[in-house]
Design a protein around this motif. Structure first.
Motif: not given
Length: 271
Positions: A123-126, A186-188, A265-268
């Motif tokens: 998630v950090r790389e994303a 999701f939480e991460a 899981v969707l995020g912006c």
């Protein structure tokens, strides 16, 4: 680093043959979110843990350039050997070390793969590679699966589930992320603007052979096969026989409806 469960050429070939592409409802959930966030049309989408490219092909219809990445050379070779659109390419790399510049990717996806990654590093790389306003769509199908055929759907699903439950006993502990509907992932995710959709149901057109092949492609089955080759083969043969008997047919090419529940899981990333 990522847990590598799909390395062998034999497994990669079975995976390519029997793993299904993202279903219509999952595709629509992702596209609707990207449209809402004005993330499409866009230049570059990266599909992480792409396997043999089932989800990558879907992205090719909506982005100018699509890159599928996977840690497994055998999977990437299968992906490259499969005909695809000219705007799709593939490369071998870990999910936690993507060879893209900071803020260079519009959309990052992962289909039924993120539970194998080092989640914190991924998630950090994303966050690093996504442009401001870029989006992620990280999905998996759950263990909730059923079969429908005529008036024997309940009996048929019972036969499938009995086999599937035996296979799942050989699951890696990372399957826990799937069983909790990607709650940890999701939480991460470090974006305030995010959501988790857990009720996406898709009907996947399949045959009896396809259902049995799907179970063979699963990583727990491959673990079972290494541990007890005869027992593993016998389980699938017996399950196929029971399915055909339950349906009252003789051909393994007989179509069945395979129903799956997806989680996404969707995020912006903030602009």
């Amino acid at each position: 680093m990522a847990t590598q469960m799909f390395e062998g050429k034999g497994h990669a070939a079975v995976y390519q043959k029997y793993r299904f592409a993202p279903g219509k409802e999952l595709r629509q959930t992702i596209l609707s979110y990207l449209q809402e966030k004005k993330a499409i049309p866009a230049e570059l989408a990266v599909d992480v843990g792409c396997g043999s490219g089932q989800g990558t092909h879907f992205l090719g219809e909506h982005f100018k350039k699509v890159v599928g990445t996977d840690i497994s050379e055998a999977q990437i070779q299968e992906a490259k050997d499969t005909p695809c659109m000219a705007n799709i390419s593939y490369l071998v790399c870990p999910a936690e070390e993507l060879p893209f510049q900071d803020a260079s990717v519009d959309v990052l996806t992962s289909f039924t793969a993120a539970h194998w990654f080092d989640i914190e590093k991924f998630v950090r790389e994303a966050e690093r590679v996504l442009k401001p306003g870029g989006c992620v769509a990280i999905s998996t199908y759950s263990a909730d699966m059923s079969l429908r055929y005529g008036d024997c759907s309940e009996k048929l699903t019972k036969v499938f589930r009995e086999c599937w439950d035996k296979i799942l006993k050989y699951s890696h502990n990372r399957i826990k992320y799937v069983l909790e509907d990607y709650k940890t992932i999701f939480e991460a995710l470090p974006f305030p603007d995010k959501k988790r959709v857990t009720d996406i149901y898709d009907q996947i057109p399949m045959t009896v052979e396809g259902v049995v092949g799907y179970m063979e492609s699963a990583s727990p089955y491959q673990t079972f096969k290494k541990d007890d080759p005869k027992g593993a083969a016998s389980l699938l043969q017996e399950t196929e026989k029971r399915m055909l008997e339950t349906m009252g047919v003789s051909s393994r090419d007989t179509p069945v409806e395979f129903w799956v529940r997806h989680v996404c899981v969707l995020g912006c990333k903030g602009r």
